[in-house]
Design an enzyme around this catalytic site. Structure first.
Site, short mmCIF file in Angstrom:
data_model
loop_
_atom_site.label_atom_id
_atom_site.label_comp_id
_atom_site.label_asym_id
_atom_site.label_seq_id
_atom_site.Cartn_x
_atom_site.Cartn_y
_atom_site.Cartn_z
N ASN A 177 0.85 -1.18 0.00
CA ASN A 177 0.00 0.00 0.00
C ASN A 177 0.89 1.24 0.00
OD1 ASN A 177 -1.79 2.06 0.53
ND2 ASN A 177 -2.34 1.36 2.59
N TRP A 178 0.98 1.87 -1.16
CA TRP A 178 1.91 3.00 -1.29
C TRP A 178 1.35 4.28 -0.66
CZ3 TRP A 178 3.74 2.41 -7.13
CH2 TRP A 178 4.39 1.18 -7.26
N LYS A 179 0.10 4.26 -0.27
CA LYS A 179 -0.56 5.44 0.34
C LYS A 179 -0.36 6.67 -0.57
CE LYS A 179 -0.19 3.25 4.80
NZ LYS A 179 -0.07 3.35 6.24
N HIS A 182 -9.49 1.01 4.92
CA HIS A 182 -8.21 1.19 5.61
C HIS A 182 -8.42 2.13 6.80
CE1 HIS A 182 -4.13 2.52 6.46
NE2 HIS A 182 -3.73 1.39 5.90
N GLU A 190 -6.86 4.56 7.84
CA GLU A 190 -6.70 5.99 7.55
C GLU A 190 -7.95 6.56 6.88
OE1 GLU A 190 -2.92 5.58 5.55
OE2 GLU A 190 -2.06 4.96 7.46
N GLU A 228 -5.01 -5.05 10.92
CA GLU A 228 -4.00 -4.01 11.08
C GLU A 228 -4.26 -3.22 12.36
OE1 GLU A 228 -2.19 -2.83 7.06
OE2 GLU A 228 -4.01 -1.68 7.26
N GLY A 279 2.62 2.27 10.72
CA GLY A 279 3.53 3.39 10.51
C GLY A 279 4.29 3.82 11.75
N SER A 309 3.70 -2.06 10.25
CA SER A 309 5.16 -2.06 10.40
C SER A 309 5.82 -3.38 10.00
CB SER A 309 5.56 -1.67 11.83
OG SER A 309 5.10 -0.37 12.13
N GLY A 346 2.88 -1.17 4.28
CA GLY A 346 2.89 0.25 3.94
C GLY A 346 4.31 0.72 3.65
N GLY A 347 4.94 1.30 4.64
CA GLY A 347 6.26 1.92 4.49
C GLY A 347 7.27 1.07 3.73
P1 PGA Z 1 2.94 0.32 7.63
O1 PGA Z 1 1.47 0.52 7.05
O2 PGA Z 1 3.48 -0.96 7.04
O3 PGA Z 1 3.70 1.53 7.17
O4 PGA Z 1 2.82 0.24 9.10
C1 PGA Z 1 0.60 -0.57 6.93
C2 PGA Z 1 -0.74 -0.13 6.38
O5 PGA Z 1 -1.22 0.95 6.74
O6 PGA Z 1 -1.34 -0.85 5.57
#
Ligand code: PGA
Length: 257
Positions: free
Chosen positions: A9-11, A99, A101, A171, A177, A212, A233-234
């Site tokens: 997930n590149w956000k 998600h 967010e 998650e 993050g 993470s 994500g990251g």
């Molecule tokens: P993260 O994000 O790996 O940066 O913690 C995961 C996500 O939000 O899907």
């Protein structure tokens, strides 16, 4: 055992040039060190989908093109939104739904998550349903009940034929993050509870972990087949790190078979 999957997930990161570059880098690594068992997908921002999809196709990378979100409606007066048909036309085969967010920052409540999920899974695309508790809920010991409720709200009314298209991503918000990864035992416990709720609801979905995930912790999290894969994500913004996560899962799966 469900086929394992890793989705990046590149956000809201990477413009179109950067997105093409990352996809190409990933392609080089996948050719050098191919994965045998794991399905790998990337979820770029909407504006990058077309270009990333072209690279995937031209270089035959076998990556699943995913979107990070979609509007619940078919079409019409929804300024700034993107429809499922538009995504399908670009070759998108999976969509992240709900998600944390989106839920936290953009007002996506359980009812909207359910309607969006029905739109995606009902069309036969993979719907990656995100669930997870915040820190306060976890500290009060309510994580299993909280996530079970999120699953019920999203899945209880889902048409029978759409259920096979759902993947669940657990998650925990406190791990997203933050660099704080949930302990393997916490993930395993929550996954057991998620699987029990899914069985209750008549949904047989793979359960991923997200929060993470990195090249360093992926193998331990995937150990013993505790998870069916990852939502990353990251670490998905760097080709080597993302490929290493996929590699770790592929190796675990091969060893556990
Ligand atoms: P993260 O994000 O790996 O940066 O913690 C995961 C996500 O939000 O899907």
């Amino acid at each position: 055992m469900a086929a394992p999957a890793v989705y990046g997930n590149w956000k809201m990161n990477l413009d179109v040039v950067e997105a093409i570059h990352l996809t190409q880098q990933l392609g080089v690594l996948l050719r050098r060190s191919p994965l045998e068992h794991v399905e790998v997908g990337v979820a770029p921002p909407f504006v990058d989908l077309r270009s990333v999809g072209s690279v995937i196709e031209a270089d035959r990378l076998g990556l699943v093109l995913c979107a990070q979100h979609v509007n619940e409606h078919e079409s019409g007066a929804h300024t700034g939104e993107v429809s499922l048909a538009m995504l399908e036309r670009l070759g998108v085969r999976a969509v992240i739904v709900g998600h944390s967010e989106r839920r936290r920052l953009y007002g996506m409540d359980d009812a909207l998550v359910a309607r969006t999920l029905a739109r995606v899974a009902g069309a036969g695309l993979r719907a990656i349903l995100c669930v997870g508790e915040g820190l306060e809920v976890r500290e009060a010991g309510g994580e299993a009940a909280f996530v079970a409720e999120q699953l019920r709200a999203a899945l209880a009314g889902l048409a029978e034929g759409a259920r096979a298209h759902v993947t669940v991503a657990y998650e925990p918000l406190w791990a997203i993050g933050t660099g704080v990864v949930a302990e393997a035992a916490q993930v395993a416990a929550q996954n057991r509870s998620i699987r029990a709720t899914l069985a209750d609801l008549g949904v047989d979905a793979p359960v991923l972990y997200g929060g993470s995930v990195s090249a360093e912790n992926a193998a331990e999290l995937a150990h013993d087949g505790a998870v069916d894969g990852f939502l990353v994500g990251g670490a998905s913004l760097r080709a080597e790190a993302f490929h290493a996560v996929c590699r770790a899962l592929d190796d675990c799966y091969a060893a556990n078979r």
